[in-house]
Write an enzyme that holds these catalytic residues in place. Sequence first.
Site, PDB file in Angstrom:
ATOM      1  N   GLU A  28       0.851  -1.184   0.000  1.00 32.48           N
ATOM      2  CA  GLU A  28       0.000   0.000   0.000  1.00 32.48           C
ATOM      3  C   GLU A  28       0.892   1.241   0.000  1.00 32.48           C
ATOM      4  O   GLU A  28       1.993   1.235   0.565  1.00 32.48           O
ATOM      5  CB  GLU A  28      -0.880  -0.026   1.268  1.00 32.48           C
ATOM      6  N   ASN A  73      -6.760   1.225   2.599  1.00 27.80           N
ATOM      7  CA  ASN A  73      -7.509   2.448   2.873  1.00 27.80           C
ATOM      8  C   ASN A  73      -7.075   3.593   1.966  1.00 27.80           C
ATOM      9  O   ASN A  73      -7.867   4.466   1.625  1.00 27.80           O
ATOM     10  CB  ASN A  73      -7.318   2.854   4.343  1.00 27.80           C
ATOM     11  N   ASN A 173     -12.060  -1.034  -1.519  1.00 23.19           N
ATOM     12  CA  ASN A 173     -11.438  -1.652  -0.345  1.00 23.19           C
ATOM     13  C   ASN A 173     -12.277  -1.412   0.894  1.00 23.19           C
ATOM     14  O   ASN A 173     -12.648  -0.267   1.181  1.00 23.19           O
ATOM     15  CB  ASN A 173     -10.045  -1.039  -0.121  1.00 23.19           C
ATOM     16  N   GLU A 174     -12.588  -2.479   1.607  1.00 23.87           N
ATOM     17  CA  GLU A 174     -13.268  -2.397   2.926  1.00 23.87           C
ATOM     18  C   GLU A 174     -14.360  -1.327   2.950  1.00 23.87           C
ATOM     19  O   GLU A 174     -14.381  -0.453   3.827  1.00 23.87           O
ATOM     20  CB  GLU A 174     -12.232  -2.151   4.039  1.00 23.87           C
ATOM     21  N   TYR A 245      -6.883  -9.592  10.588  1.00 19.83           N
ATOM     22  CA  TYR A 245      -5.622  -9.453  11.331  1.00 19.83           C
ATOM     23  C   TYR A 245      -5.867  -9.952  12.747  1.00 19.83           C
ATOM     24  O   TYR A 245      -6.933  -9.701  13.308  1.00 19.83           O
ATOM     25  CB  TYR A 245      -5.191  -7.984  11.403  1.00 19.83           C
ATOM     26  N   GLU A 293      -6.153  -9.638   2.499  1.00 23.13           N
ATOM     27  CA  GLU A 293      -5.362  -9.043   3.597  1.00 23.13           C
ATOM     28  C   GLU A 293      -5.415 -10.006   4.772  1.00 23.13           C
ATOM     29  O   GLU A 293      -6.503 -10.284   5.291  1.00 23.13           O
ATOM     30  CB  GLU A 293      -5.918  -7.675   4.028  1.00 23.13           C
ATOM     31  N   GLN A 353       1.447  -6.759   5.106  1.00 15.90           N
ATOM     32  CA  GLN A 353       1.851  -6.353   3.776  1.00 15.90           C
ATOM     33  C   GLN A 353       3.230  -6.946   3.472  1.00 15.90           C
ATOM     34  O   GLN A 353       3.594  -7.937   4.111  1.00 15.90           O
ATOM     35  CB  GLN A 353       1.812  -4.835   3.681  1.00 15.90           C
TER      36      GLN A 353
HETATM   37  O1  AHR Z   1      -3.121  -3.187   5.789  1.00 18.74           O
HETATM   38  C1  AHR Z   1      -3.428  -2.074   6.564  1.00 18.74           C
HETATM   39  C2  AHR Z   1      -4.880  -1.648   6.433  1.00 18.74           C
HETATM   40  O2  AHR Z   1      -5.706  -2.643   6.978  1.00 18.74           O
HETATM   41  C3  AHR Z   1      -5.398  -1.486   5.034  1.00 18.74           C
HETATM   42  O3  AHR Z   1      -5.137  -0.233   4.511  1.00 18.74           O
HETATM   43  C4  AHR Z   1      -6.873  -1.691   5.197  1.00 18.74           C
HETATM   44  O4  AHR Z   1      -7.470  -2.235   4.050  1.00 18.74           O
HETATM   45  C5  AHR Z   1      -6.995  -2.598   6.418  1.00 18.74           C
HETATM   46  O5  AHR Z   1      -7.890  -2.108   7.329  1.00 18.74           O
END
Ligand code: AHR
Length: 506
Positions: A28, A73, A173-174, A245, A293, A353
């Site tokens: 990103e 984001n 995205n999201e 995550y 992700e 990432q």
């Molecule tokens: O990877 C970090 C962030 O996590 C990304 O920008 C977003 O898509 C997610 O919330």
Amino acid sequence: MAKQARIVVDRDFKIAEVDPRIYGSFVEQLGRAVYDGLYQPGNPLSDEEGFRKDVIEMVRELNVPVIRYPGGNFVSGYRWEDGIGPLADRPKRLDLAWKSIETNEVGIHEFASWTKKAGADLMMAVNLGTRGIEEACALLEYCNHPGGTALSDLRSRHGRKEPFDIKMWCLGNEMDGDWQIGHKTMEEYGRLAAETARAMKMIDPSIELVSCGSSYRGMPTFPEWDAVTLEHTYDHADYISLHQYYDNEADDPADYLAKADDMDEYIRTVVAVCDYVKAKKRGRKTINLSFDEWNVWFHSKEQDDKLNKERPWQQAPPLLEDIYTFEDAVLVGEMLITLLNHADRVKVACLAQLVNVIAPVMTEKNGGKAWKQTIFYPFFHASAYGRGTALRAEVCCEKHDTSEHEDVTDIVSAAVYKEESKELTLFVVNRNIEEDVELTADLRGMGNCRLLEHIVLECGDRKCTNGPGQERVRPCNVSRSSADQGILQSLLRRMSWNVIRLKLES
Ligand code: AHR
């Protein structure tokens, strides 16, 4: 006596061919991922285009087939046109997502060149936050149309006659998250994504599209968001996205290592949603999963909040620079096992990432060579040895309860068989934090197998980390396995990542 566990792997019990794209990653325009990470013009370690050669080497080691870009984001406020044309003319912009300054020195041309050097394909995300159908179509035309139109000719004038030919595209995205610039309701996103997808496929029918699923399993709108939006996008999309995550904020290692079970449940639910929508639509097409992700993320959060509050609007601020521990690497290994065990439906996955930002590869701010985080290793092993046919690994072992999870198996495992080289690899994590486990694996239908190697990642200190020039957590080979007449015996140390490689002799 040590605990006992049994795995049965049968050559005929196949899950699916592993799609190599499950070893994808994500870069990103955030923090020091691009600037000060993979791109550092003037650094003696960089090439003529300003790309760090040592970083490229490490990414190549990971053998990442596809890299998602430019967010995250960030993409929800991004104007892709800012990143094309002469460098001197590129505008500096506020990046609202990360309260940073984006210089646009790296844009689509530069990043495409970097991914090629890194041996990967690009997976592009379009901005459906502040922008819409027109801008997504313009970007696609700029990237993939052969020539003879204003945008494709502009690409040629910027030095790239041949199309970039980007095959995978994320529809935003999201978009369910209230942190996302221009976030939307299910209906709003579903309609916009469907119409954007329809138009994009008119421009290039060969592309594959990812519809935004929930931002993570804990979202209050999960799984309704996934079902409602997919009903809109079903005809034009090919995948639905999943993001997740994990953290060990509670500092409870047993419970932390049980979190891979949540990922398993998450995947099962999204598969059910996809199949429900297919049935409802009387559809013929199966929507697969793009887990684009996934990782551990929590170490840097406090520091990032402070930085954002006290010194916002910096260029390439050191954001999301989690320094990973040994226990994080073990969970990452479990997450890879989970992805492999769903190889029939998870066709794409991106470790989020890749460089500096919650990343396996780090660079130092003031020079010095790139270095490998603890999580580099399970990913490296899975990417190197986890390609072929995923076989069902039936695990029979003791279970334990943790603070938040019940019936947690002591071990988790995935098996991958590579026909060309006649190699079988077992990935096994012993997630019992106190006790070793003696494993017996019955390798049915495999005939006689020869042990090639037993690689482990283990450490007496679960909080042990790596750093510049200091690889405290690194894999080594051990003599704790033997194979005879299709039976493998191994000792799995408590809290360890194991890669057991075998060669079939008949
Ligand atoms: O990877 C970090 C962030 O996590 C990304 O920008 C977003 O898509 C997610 O919330």
